[in-house]
Design an enzyme around this catalytic site. Structure first.
Site, short mmCIF file in Angstrom:
data_model
loop_
_atom_site.label_atom_id
_atom_site.label_comp_id
_atom_site.label_asym_id
_atom_site.label_seq_id
_atom_site.Cartn_x
_atom_site.Cartn_y
_atom_site.Cartn_z
N PHE A 17 44.12 47.27 44.45
CA PHE A 17 45.13 46.44 43.76
C PHE A 17 44.50 45.48 42.76
CE2 PHE A 17 47.91 42.60 43.74
CZ PHE A 17 48.95 43.16 43.01
N HIS A 51 39.06 51.39 43.20
CA HIS A 51 40.44 51.68 42.77
C HIS A 51 41.46 51.05 43.72
CE1 HIS A 51 38.33 54.80 40.36
NE2 HIS A 51 39.20 54.38 39.48
ZN LIG Z 1 42.13 52.65 36.64
#
Ligand SMILES: [Zn+2]
Length: 486
Positions: free
Chosen positions: A224, A222
């Protein structure tokens, strides 16, 4: 680094550094030197107290006293202790365990000290209230404060080839640096006509994107790049499904912006962990989609800073609509709501009406869900590394759950899960049914999105058969060799 911010840890650190026993009483004084509390404990840290040790202090001890005082001051300013009590208690238990297991070395203490100093300087330079508000959210000192200047990320000139590839789900998302991904995102807003049609300040757009980047953490999954993938898939779907013919530009803006913001400040541990560990986020949001609520809140904290507010030129009514729409889409990415949202869409899809607001809202929710979990739509070389990233994040969580005595989901347990087992069920029972439902409305996605999903399912099923055969072989070898083993 942040472990130094918890009172119990500070005490540990102090005692370890000074060679005092852990049972030493450390007393707290107020700024006039009056005794506040004879023992250092959690609940006194909500106030601006100095801290003193009742014995003769050496230079080194004085140094640590200084550090302690500074930390106590920062701590009391940055955190509202009553709200955080549960979280702190949980963290303390974990830290105590860790300190016992690992033992804190002097070198590490020195490092903590310099980190605290850096932190203090950073905090002093950012004395606006938004930062303090956010610092209680953000574990690792992220910057919500926008940069005052024009962002200096080099203006990457995207080649014609890149610009065209960017519209396809086959786009290779791995070969780009953060700066290049920022340029691509910026390009999408321009290319869709959002900047021009909705009068978005292009410099604000740059600053906003940079701030978005700064507020994603470097989690295995999770992060950029995941944000970029989801947004790029949304951008591809907008073209593939000719959504600009069906939706207003405001709807397109909501779809894109929700995709950009949808996992902001994700801590790398899912809702189940947040709830079971009774974290600050779970307490704040009453166990109701704590992460998604947080992503939303961070997104709108960023918009609340005028330098990053790409909606600055909207009238209040339009802003309200965009805010509501964006919140709705980000909250829809909680997989706990998958069945509910897909069922609602299935009921509408056969007589879908693009003039019906409820229908359109439901479709937008399904679209962001599709994009959020669309890695397996991508070519195998692009998709497969994401599975490793996801498993790494899962294992990080299950290891922590083990250490903290919390329940562990089987799909996160490194003893139980493999890449094929992780993917087959997900592709068969979540991805394909959802994309096939969307296909009823947009048949053109079959070739570009659904077919790759079917191929991926078949590939992982083959891989699983190979795995199973290997395990079978090992088992029978163990059986025949059983008696002969040393
Ligand atoms: Zn997501």
């Amino acid at each position: 680094i942040y472990i130094s911010l918890y009172p119990c840890d500070i005490k540990e650190l102090f005692c370890t550094a000074t060679g005092l026993s852990r049972n030493t009483t450390i007393s707290l004084l107020d700024s006039t030197g009056a005794m506040i509390c004879e023992t250092l404990h959690t609940s006194v840290f909500g106030h601006d107290y100095g801290c003193g040790l009742f014995s003769h202090l050496s230079d080194k001890e004085e140094l640590f006293q200084n550090v302690l005082t500074q930390v106590a001051e920062q701590f009391s300013r940055a955190f509202k202790i009553n709200e955080l009590k549960t979280e702190v208690t949980n963290r303390l238990a974990m830290l105590e365990k860790r300190v016992e297991l690992e033992g804190m070395k002097v070198v590490e203490i020195e490092k903590c000290r310099s980190d605290i100093k850096k932190l203090r300087e950073e905090m002093a330079s950012r004395n606006n209230s938004a930062f303090y508000l956010c610092s209680s959210f953000l574990d690792d000192n992220k910057k919500l404060t926008p940069r005052r200047d024009v962002p200096s990320y080099p203006k990457y000139h995207l080649s014609q080839e890149t610009v065209e590839a960017l519209r396809q789900p086959i786009f290779d998302v791995w070969q780009w640096e953060p700066n290049e991904m920022l340029s691509c995102l910026e390009h999408m807003y321009h290319d869709l006509g959002l900047v021009k049609d909705l009068n978005i300040n292009p410099i604000t757009l740059k600053r906003w994107l940079l701030c978005i980047h700064d507020n994603y953490r470097s989690n295995p999954f999770h992060n950029f790049r995941h944000c970029f993938c989801v947004t790029q898939m949304m951008y591809s779907m907008i073209y593939l499904c000719n959504l600009q013919e069906k939706f207003t530009q405001v709807d397109i803006l909501i779809l894109m912006t929700a995709a950009v913001c949808h996992d902001l400040d994700h801590p790398g541990y899912n809702n189940t962990y947040q709830i079971n560990a009774r974290t600050e986020l779970a307490v704040r949001y009453n166990d109701i989609s704590p992460l998604e609520n947080h992503h939303c809140a961070v997104a709108f904290q960023i918009f609340s800073q005028s330098d990053c507010n790409i909606f600055a030129n909207f009238d209040p009514e339009a802003f309200k609509q965009i805010r509501q729409g964006t919140i709705n889409l980000i909250l829809a990415t909680d997989m706990a709501r998958h069945g509910e949202i897909l069922d609602s869409f299935k009921q509408k899809v056969d007589y879908f009406d693009f003039t019906n607001e409820e229908h359109v809202t439901c479709l937008k929710m399904v679209l962001i869900k599709c994009c959020d979990i669309s890695n397996e739509v991508r070519p195998m070389e692009v998709a497969e590394p994401w599975v490793d990233c996801l498993l790494e994040e899962y294992f990080m969580q299950s290891d922590r759950e083990k250490a903290e005595g919390l329940p562990i989901a089987p799909f996160m347990d490194r003893e139980k899960v493999t890449k094929p087992t992780a993917q087959i069920g997900f592709i068969k029972f979540v991805l394909i049914p959802m994309f096939e439902t969307v296909m009823k409305l947009f048949p053109q996605i079959e070739e570009v999105m659904v077919q790759p999903l079917r191929e991926s399912r078949d590939r992982y099923e083959e891989l699983k058969q190979i795995d199973d055969a290997m395990n079978e072989k090992k088992k029978s070898e163990n059986l025949t060799m059983g008696g002969k083993k040393k």
